[in-house]
Every structure is written in C-alpha cells, then in structure tokens.
Design a protein around this motif. Structure first.
Motif, PDB file in Angstrom:
ATOM      1  N   ILE A  34      22.316  82.666 118.323  1.00 54.39           N
ATOM      2  CA  ILE A  34      22.236  82.107 116.975  1.00 54.39           C
ATOM      3  C   ILE A  34      23.177  82.859 116.043  1.00 54.39           C
ATOM      4  CG2 ILE A  34      20.727  81.900 114.954  1.00 54.39           C
ATOM      5  CD1 ILE A  34      18.448  81.210 116.981  1.00 54.39           C
ATOM      6  N   LEU A  35      23.183  84.182 116.123  1.00 50.56           N
ATOM      7  CA  LEU A  35      24.097  84.976 115.291  1.00 50.56           C
ATOM      8  C   LEU A  35      25.550  84.642 115.609  1.00 50.56           C
ATOM      9  CD1 LEU A  35      22.324  88.463 115.340  1.00 50.56           C
ATOM     10  CD2 LEU A  35      22.514  86.883 113.399  1.00 50.56           C
ATOM     11  N   ASN A  38      26.347  81.162 114.224  1.00 48.90           N
ATOM     12  CA  ASN A  38      26.473  81.214 112.764  1.00 48.90           C
ATOM     13  C   ASN A  38      27.820  81.793 112.360  1.00 48.90           C
ATOM     14  OD1 ASN A  38      24.010  80.025 112.176  1.00 48.90           O
ATOM     15  ND2 ASN A  38      22.923  81.966 112.011  1.00 48.90           N
ATOM     16  N   VAL A  41      30.357  79.043 112.906  1.00 46.79           N
ATOM     17  CA  VAL A  41      30.253  78.036 111.844  1.00 46.79           C
ATOM     18  C   VAL A  41      30.960  78.541 110.595  1.00 46.79           C
ATOM     19  CG1 VAL A  41      28.645  76.897 110.258  1.00 46.79           C
ATOM     20  CG2 VAL A  41      28.189  76.884 112.711  1.00 46.79           C
ATOM     21  N   SER A  42      30.759  79.802 110.274  1.00 47.21           N
ATOM     22  CA  SER A  42      31.409  80.380 109.094  1.00 47.21           C
ATOM     23  C   SER A  42      32.928  80.334 109.229  1.00 47.21           C
ATOM     24  CB  SER A  42      30.933  81.826 108.904  1.00 47.21           C
ATOM     25  OG  SER A  42      31.563  82.410 107.802  1.00 47.21           O
ATOM     26  N   GLN A  45      34.002  76.702 108.738  1.00 46.97           N
ATOM     27  CA  GLN A  45      33.893  76.306 107.334  1.00 46.97           C
ATOM     28  C   GLN A  45      35.042  76.875 106.526  1.00 46.97           C
ATOM     29  OE1 GLN A  45      29.903  77.739 106.621  1.00 46.97           O
ATOM     30  NE2 GLN A  45      29.055  75.664 106.674  1.00 46.97           N
TER      31      GLN A  45
END
Length: 75
Positions: A34-35, A38, A41-42, A45
């Motif tokens: 998950i980390l 994330n 994803v960052s 983005q």
C-alpha cells in the motif's frame, strides 16, 4: 519482544501462534505494498499535473500566436 496494535489492543509478536504469525506477516506485506502504491500514485499525479501545465502553456502560446486570447475571443 515486539508489539503491535490491532484495533485498539496491543499484542506481543512473541506470543503469536505460527498461523497468527503468518497472518501478521501478510498484513505487513499488504502495508508495504500500500505504501509503495501510494508513492507510485503520487509520482503519476505529479507527472499528470506537469503534463497539464505544459499543455496549458502550449495552448496559451498557440492562442497568442493566432491572434486569439486563451478563451478563443478574437482581439
């Protein structure tokens, strides 16, 4: 003696059964993934925002060169 929180309770890893340890390790693997996701994803983005800013700049420059304002109204 390592401890961890699950819900509102604290547990000692030394007191876990083998089956419980396997589930605890699975939770740790999930948390790590998950980390990692994330972080990815960052990154995406940030890249998307950069592409958007560059496209906006290109469109504004194109509008200036064609005698139009960025909203498409002739000067």
């Amino acid at each position: 003696m390592a401890t961890f929180m699950l819900g509102s309770k604290e547990f000692d890893t030394d007191n876990l059964t083998e089956d419980q340890k396997a589930h605890f390790q699975a939770i740790q693997v999930c948390e790590a993934k998950i980390l990692e996701m994330n972080a990815q994803v960052s990154i995406f983005q940030t890249a998307r925002n950069s592409y958007g800013e560059k496209l906006l700049k290109m469109l504004e420059e194109s509008a200036e060169n064609s005698g139009l304002e960025s909203d498409g109204i002739p000067l």
